[in-house]
Design an enzyme around this catalytic site. Structure first.
Site, PDB file in Angstrom:
ATOM      1  N   GLU A 227       1.650  -2.233  -3.598  1.00 49.51           N
ATOM      2  CA  GLU A 227       1.164  -4.158  -3.852  1.00 49.51           C
ATOM      3  C   GLU A 227       0.121  -2.889  -2.770  1.00 49.51           C
ATOM      4  O   GLU A 227       0.105  -3.413  -1.308  1.00 49.51           O
ATOM      5  CB  GLU A 227       2.278  -4.385  -2.187  1.00 49.51           C
ATOM      6  CG  GLU A 227       3.844  -5.131  -2.803  1.00 49.51           C
ATOM      7  CD  GLU A 227       3.063  -6.250  -4.173  1.00 49.51           C
ATOM      8  OE1 GLU A 227       2.123  -6.312  -4.268  1.00 49.51           O
ATOM      9  OE2 GLU A 227       4.427  -6.848  -4.865  1.00 49.51           O
ATOM     10  N   CYS A 261      -4.136  -9.488   2.099  1.00 49.37           N
ATOM     11  CA  CYS A 261      -4.613  -8.706   0.460  1.00 49.37           C
ATOM     12  C   CYS A 261      -5.288 -10.137  -0.612  1.00 49.37           C
ATOM     13  O   CYS A 261      -5.634  -9.759  -1.208  1.00 49.37           O
ATOM     14  CB  CYS A 261      -3.294  -8.195  -0.094  1.00 49.37           C
ATOM     15  SG  CYS A 261      -1.780  -9.599  -0.057  1.00 49.37           S
TER      16      CYS A 261
HETATM   17  P1  NAP Z   1      -3.848   1.410   4.769  1.00 51.14           P
HETATM   18  O1  NAP Z   1      -4.312   2.068   5.103  1.00 51.14           O
HETATM   19  O2  NAP Z   1      -3.597   1.946   2.807  1.00 51.14           O
HETATM   20  O3  NAP Z   1      -2.437   1.387   4.861  1.00 51.14           O
HETATM   21  C1  NAP Z   1      -1.255   1.041   5.163  1.00 51.14           C
HETATM   22  C2  NAP Z   1       0.508   2.214   5.386  1.00 51.14           C
HETATM   23  O4  NAP Z   1       0.338   3.530   4.033  1.00 51.14           O
HETATM   24  C3  NAP Z   1      -0.218   2.135   7.033  1.00 51.14           C
HETATM   25  O5  NAP Z   1       1.510   2.869   7.267  1.00 51.14           O
HETATM   26  C4  NAP Z   1      -0.588   4.122   6.462  1.00 51.14           C
HETATM   27  O6  NAP Z   1      -0.493   4.692   8.013  1.00 51.14           O
HETATM   28  C5  NAP Z   1      -0.050   4.197   5.179  1.00 51.14           C
HETATM   29  N1  NAP Z   1      -1.009   4.998   5.051  1.00 51.14           N
HETATM   30  C6  NAP Z   1      -2.248   5.648   4.635  1.00 51.14           C
HETATM   31  N2  NAP Z   1      -2.275   6.124   3.915  1.00 51.14           N
HETATM   32  C7  NAP Z   1      -1.402   7.342   3.529  1.00 51.14           C
HETATM   33  C8  NAP Z   1      -1.326   8.105   2.897  1.00 51.14           C
HETATM   34  N3  NAP Z   1      -2.341   9.475   2.154  1.00 51.14           N
HETATM   35  N4  NAP Z   1      -0.031   9.047   3.325  1.00 51.14           N
HETATM   36  C9  NAP Z   1       1.242   8.217   3.356  1.00 51.14           C
HETATM   37  N5  NAP Z   1       0.383   7.201   3.405  1.00 51.14           N
HETATM   38  C10 NAP Z   1      -0.758   6.808   3.855  1.00 51.14           C
HETATM   39  O7  NAP Z   1      -3.866   0.110   4.499  1.00 51.14           O
HETATM   40  P2  NAP Z   1      -4.308  -0.464   5.492  1.00 51.14           P
HETATM   41  O8  NAP Z   1      -5.329  -0.540   6.335  1.00 51.14           O
HETATM   42  O9  NAP Z   1      -2.468  -0.840   6.637  1.00 51.14           O
HETATM   43  O10 NAP Z   1      -3.734  -1.955   5.449  1.00 51.14           O
HETATM   44  C11 NAP Z   1      -4.558  -2.820   4.367  1.00 51.14           C
HETATM   45  C12 NAP Z   1      -4.677  -2.882   3.095  1.00 51.14           C
HETATM   46  O11 NAP Z   1      -3.690  -3.192   2.645  1.00 51.14           O
HETATM   47  C13 NAP Z   1      -5.524  -3.798   2.175  1.00 51.14           C
HETATM   48  O12 NAP Z   1      -6.145  -2.930   1.061  1.00 51.14           O
HETATM   49  C14 NAP Z   1      -4.639  -5.120   1.991  1.00 51.14           C
HETATM   50  O13 NAP Z   1      -5.319  -5.346   0.953  1.00 51.14           O
HETATM   51  C15 NAP Z   1      -3.296  -3.818   1.689  1.00 51.14           C
HETATM   52  N6  NAP Z   1      -2.182  -5.199   1.134  1.00 51.14           N
HETATM   53  C16 NAP Z   1      -2.150  -5.246   0.512  1.00 51.14           C
HETATM   54  C17 NAP Z   1      -0.869  -6.174   0.298  1.00 51.14           C
HETATM   55  C18 NAP Z   1       0.129  -6.779  -1.510  1.00 51.14           C
HETATM   56  O14 NAP Z   1       0.983  -7.212  -1.015  1.00 51.14           O
HETATM   57  N7  NAP Z   1      -0.830  -6.592  -2.042  1.00 51.14           N
HETATM   58  C19 NAP Z   1      -0.227  -6.514   1.468  1.00 51.14           C
HETATM   59  C20 NAP Z   1      -0.366  -6.728   2.311  1.00 51.14           C
HETATM   60  C21 NAP Z   1      -1.871  -5.909   1.861  1.00 51.14           C
HETATM   61  P3  NAP Z   1      -1.360   4.718   9.435  1.00 51.14           P
HETATM   62  O15 NAP Z   1      -1.555   4.445   9.449  1.00 51.14           O
HETATM   63  O16 NAP Z   1      -0.045   5.815  10.136  1.00 51.14           O
HETATM   64  O17 NAP Z   1      -2.347   5.473   8.595  1.00 51.14           O
END
Ligand code: NAP
Length: 454
Positions: A227, A261
């Site tokens: 997601e 999102c």
């Molecule tokens: P993010 O930086 O991708 O982080 C999300 C999760 O992934 C965190 O737990 C993060 O850990 C982990 N993570 C990041 N890079 C990783 C990697 N290379 N390997 C393993 N784990 C990794 O995203 P965010 O800033 O928290 O959230 C915002 C994003 O989420 C936006 O793009 C939003 O649109 C999307 N989102 C999508 C939905 C949906 O249902 N489609 C819902 C909500 C949010 P750390 O915190 O330790 O870095």
């Protein structure tokens, strides 16, 4: 070290030691052994516990809401609504999981043949901070009901929420190790995915995180659900109720201080009504109050961190350089915390950051289209395909555009896009794949087994 910082004043709330890989492996092993017993339990037993989880959430709503608001800045009323929604999804799957996963007889030449849904084991959930409770519960409720176990790697800035969620299941009486939180940062997720007892991975987050996790899981033949991000287009047609459309568009852009999102991000308005829409949009955005998220009078709090706020501001500045016109906000306020004001960019076009990228904050991109066809083309001109909405008084036309024309996973007419336990949720293109919620969500991490008796 994992650090929680209150983004409304940038003060450190708490620090947590990271777990070593060995400690995580110990927890995964405990979860796996718990799964082996849990999968034998009856749905009635699982339902009882899941109903209790809903109760625990409601009983402790204020504590959890304040925790969320302190850790990531969500306006307190929205935190309370989030806790209630988590209780709803627990109740929903408590009441429906058995029905969704009942064996399905298929008539063949066999004396009996049917489809049966069997749990897979321990599922790893990598989750974001923006809806720190909801994202986790919409994974956990269906999966625990399906007979799986779960381990959570939550975003590093909401560790307090991650531990509180683990405790909800403990308080509800679930087996001690059925749902556990792993305190690890993103750079230490790789060995967790590689652990033989992790059978599948779900990730909600950014596109780079999704690509990284899914490619590793794929190389190990472990199923993933992704997601990811979105740049949801909202189409405003000539016959729309402009006042209602503008209000809905503003509210959807500003929910969670724009960090959703499925927040509306691109507003594509046909030429004939563009000027009137812009006037209303500007008025409604200007009326919104930014400030302390614990004060119920404020519509939006800070962004989740100053780093994310600064990245958003950079996207605004780049869009202006690329030809967009700033008509509201767009300046970092002189106050403590990660605040960013409601901001409007107009004359936004493909090729600009505000059109091509996800703007994860309270920044609206206004786009003028010459007619409906161009509006649809512009809506689909995106790497994302999560949500989309269309505003028109002609419901039939709205339905046709939503169903046939918009390339997105969730298309709404005359309302803003929202998730609902009863409806599937997910995207296409770089917004990800797989579905959460509804009967579809509970079938993502089960073995859809064919049983054939001659
Ligand atoms: P993010 O930086 O991708 O982080 C999300 C999760 O992934 C965190 O737990 C993060 O850990 C982990 N993570 C990041 N890079 C990783 C990697 N290379 N390997 C393993 N784990 C990794 O995203 P965010 O800033 O928290 O959230 C915002 C994003 O989420 C936006 O793009 C939003 O649109 C999307 N989102 C999508 C939905 C949906 O249902 N489609 C819902 C909500 C949010 P750390 O915190 O330790 O870095």
């Amino acid at each position: 070290m994992l650090t929680s910082i209150n983004p409304s004043n940038n003060k450190v709330l708490k620090q947590y030691d990271e777990m070593t890989t060995e400690q995580s492996y110990e927890i995964i092993s405990l979860a796996h052994h718990t799964f082996l017993e849990w999968k034998e339990t009856l749905f009635t037993h699982r339902s009882e516990l899941m109903k209790k989880a809903a109760k625990v959430l409601r009983q402790n709503s204020e504590e959890y809401s304040v925790l969320m608001t302190m850790e990531m800045g969500k306006p307190i009323a929205q935190s309370r609504a989030e806790v209630e929604k988590c209780a709803w999804v627990c109740d929903y799957y408590a009441e429906n999981a058995e029905k969704f996963l009942t064996d399905e007889i298929v008539k063949t030449e066999a004396s009996k043949s049917f489809v049966s849904y069997q749990p897979l084991g321990v599922v790893l959930a990598v989750m974001p901070w923006n809806f720190p409770f909801w994202q986790v519960f919409r994974f956990a409720a269906p999966n625990l009901m399906a007979g799986n176990a779960g381990v959570l790697k939550h975003a590093s800035n909401v560790t307090g929420c991650a531990l509180a969620i683990e405790d909800v299941f403990r308080k509800a009486g679930f087996p001690e190790n059925l749902f556990r939180t792993l305190l690890v940062s993103s750079k230490n997720v790789k060995p967790i995915i590689e652990n033989e007892n992790i059978k599948a991975v779900t990730l909600t987050g950014s596109v780079p995180a999704g690509k990284s996790v899914a490619s590793l899981a794929g190389s190990l033949i472990k199923k993933t659900v992704l997601e990811l991000g979105g740049s949801d287009p909202y189409l405003v047609l000539e016959d729309a109720d402009l006042e209602k459309a503008a209000m809905s568009c503003v509210n959807s852009r500003l929910i969670n201080a724009g960090q959703s999102c499925i927040a509306a991000k691109r507003f594509i308005v046909v030429k004939k009504v563009y000027d009137e829409f812009e006037k209303l949009y500007l008025k409604f955005m200007s009326d919104k109050k930014m400030g302390d998220p614990l004060n119920e009078k404020n519509d939006l709090g800070p962004q989740a961190s100053t780093q994310l706020r600064d990245e958003l501001h950079n996207q605004v500045l780049r869009s202006i350089e690329q030809g967009a016109e700033l008509i509201l906000g767009g300046k970092i306020p002189a106050m403590d915390g990660a605040y960013y004001p409601p901001t409007i960019l107009k004359n936004v076009k493909p090729g600009m950051a505000a059109f091509d990228e996800e703007l994860f904050g309270p920044v609206a991109a206004l786009i003028k289209a010459k007619d409906e066809d161009e509006a649809i083309d512009l809506a689909n001109k995106s790497i994302f395909g999560l949500g989309a909405a269309v505003f028109t008084k002609d419901n039939k036309k709205g339905e046709w555009i939503a169903k046939e024309k918009l390339n997105a996973g969730c298309c709404f007419v005359n309302d803003f896009v929202k998730s609902d336990p009863r409806l599937p949720f997910g995207g296409i293109k770089e917004s990800g794949y797989g579905r959460e919620l509804s009967p579809f969500g509970i079938k993502e991490f089960v073995n859809i087994k064919t049983v054939y008796i001659k």
